[in-house]
Design a protein around this motif. Structure first.
Motif, short mmCIF file in Angstrom:
data_model
loop_
_atom_site.label_atom_id
_atom_site.label_comp_id
_atom_site.label_asym_id
_atom_site.label_seq_id
_atom_site.Cartn_x
_atom_site.Cartn_y
_atom_site.Cartn_z
N GLU A 123 0.82 -1.34 0.14
CA GLU A 123 0.00 0.06 -0.04
C GLU A 123 0.98 1.17 0.00
O GLU A 123 0.46 2.26 -0.54
CB GLU A 123 -1.02 0.11 1.07
N GLU A 139 1.77 2.19 -3.78
CA GLU A 139 0.52 2.64 -4.07
C GLU A 139 0.25 4.11 -3.83
O GLU A 139 0.39 5.17 -4.64
CB GLU A 139 -0.87 1.85 -3.80
N ASP A 140 0.63 4.44 -2.51
CA ASP A 140 0.77 5.84 -2.16
C ASP A 140 1.81 6.83 -2.93
O ASP A 140 1.59 8.06 -2.99
CB ASP A 140 0.67 5.98 -0.55
N GLN A 196 3.23 6.44 -5.75
CA GLN A 196 3.30 6.32 -7.36
C GLN A 196 2.69 7.64 -7.83
O GLN A 196 1.26 7.88 -7.67
CB GLN A 196 2.35 5.14 -7.78
N PRO A 250 -4.99 5.78 -4.89
CA PRO A 250 -4.16 4.59 -4.60
C PRO A 250 -4.82 3.23 -4.23
O PRO A 250 -5.90 3.46 -3.62
CB PRO A 250 -3.18 5.17 -3.34
N GLY A 251 -4.21 2.14 -4.65
CA GLY A 251 -5.08 1.08 -4.36
C GLY A 251 -4.95 0.59 -2.89
O GLY A 251 -4.08 0.94 -2.34
N ARG A 252 -6.02 -0.09 -2.44
CA ARG A 252 -6.32 -0.54 -1.10
C ARG A 252 -6.66 -1.97 -0.99
O ARG A 252 -7.14 -2.52 -1.90
CB ARG A 252 -7.05 0.27 0.10
N GLY A 267 -5.09 -1.17 -8.92
CA GLY A 267 -4.30 0.31 -8.29
C GLY A 267 -3.49 0.81 -9.13
O GLY A 267 -3.42 0.61 -10.20
N ARG A 268 -2.46 1.75 -8.63
CA ARG A 268 -1.64 2.42 -9.44
C ARG A 268 -0.45 1.61 -9.91
O ARG A 268 0.11 1.55 -11.06
CB ARG A 268 -0.94 3.62 -8.59
#
Length: 294
Positions: A25, A28-29, A31, A41-43, A70-71
């Motif tokens: 995660e 994701e944050d 990217q 951002p994906g979770r 996600g990203r």
């Protein structure tokens, strides 16, 4: 019945799961460029899973954590479970044949705990990856297993070198030659006979591991798990910003077809999970979101 050891192993697999979920995660944050950077951002979506006991009653379960769209990750699953009960006739026969345990028919109880991870990436330059570690117990003995292997659709020699070097550094404290043994095992295990090729660039693989020293064996499987993030994260941090085109994406989808074939036809974990009544969605979490065959 090794209750304390079982609890320690199950707790470790859950701890490793939590560390990996947080790290993914975090990717994701962070990217902030590329064609998917404008997405949220994906979770991970977390679902409790339960094992179906043939005679009813509690048979354990776990957590299925899946992130989609996600990203960085197109689909990634990180599952952890602890299940128990009695092995069916087919699983008893397989266990007896593989481990030389004729007593399984008389006392077919089992307990199994582990973590299983498969990641399929948005950027075709980012390699897919698989990792798992596990402990299996019966009244007739206990065993550990695990490993990880890299599955790029576009190969980079320096990425393969890094991935294997980190694996070796974590295996070396457990004995000279252990990395070479586990690497050779992975090369053999992750081979697709009907395609006459490996499914990726290898890694390490260990199964049915029991030296008689539970503490030493547990320490070994923990280091196999600890190797994963430092082996994999730097590759994604480097490749996720690399430009890609439709030809790259096509190569990725074709390679995913190989991955799906292997997991459905040969993978022991898939066969065991379905044969013992574990949640089918959790067992088949490893399948890619999209694939193609030429």
């Amino acid at each position: 019945m090794m209750q304390s050891e079982k609890e320690r192993a199950s707790g470790w697999f859950r701890q490793l799961r939590d560390e990996i979920v947080a790290a993914f995660e975090g990717l994701e944050d962070s990217q902030d460029s590329g064609p998917t950077a404008d997405r949220a951002p994906g979770r991970f979506e977390v679902t409790e899973t339960r094992r179906e006991a043939p005679a009813g009653g509690d048979a354990g379960g776990g957590l299925m954590s899946v992130m989609r769209g996600g990203r960085v990750f197109e689909k990634v699953g990180v599952n952890v479970s602890t299940v128990y009960g009695e092995l069916g006739a087919e699983a008893q026969a397989a266990m007896a044949a593989r481990k030389g345990l004729p007593g399984m028919k008389d006392d077919p109880r089992f307990w199994a705990s582990g973590i299983s991870l498969v990641a399929h990436m948005q950027n075709p330059h980012c390699p897919a990856v698989h990792m798992n570690t596990r402990m299996f117990w019966t009244p007739h003995g206990w065993w550990f297993g695990g490993g990880s292997d890299l599955n790029p659709c576009i190969e980079y020699a320096e990425d393969t070198t890094h991935f294997h070097a980190v694996q070796k550094a974590h295996c070396d404290p457990h004995g000279a030659g252990e990395y070479d043994r586990l690497k050779a095992w992975a090369d053999e295990y992750f081979y697709i006979p009907h395609r006459h090729r490996a499914r990726g660039v290898g890694g390490i693989f260990l199964d049915d591991h029991c030296t008689g020293d539970w503490e030493a064996d547990f320490a070994f499987v923990q280091d196999i798990g600890r190797a994963f993030l430092p082996a994999y994260l730097p590759l994604i941090e480097k490749r996720r910003v690399q430009p890609w085109d439709e030809a790259d994406k096509d190569a990725q989808l074709v390679h995913r077809g190989l991955y799906a074939e292997y997991n459905l036809v040969y993978d022991r974990g898939t066969k065991f999970g379905l044969a013992t009544g574990h949640d089918a969605n959790a067992v088949l979490m490893s399948l890619p979101p999209m694939a193609k065959w030429t």
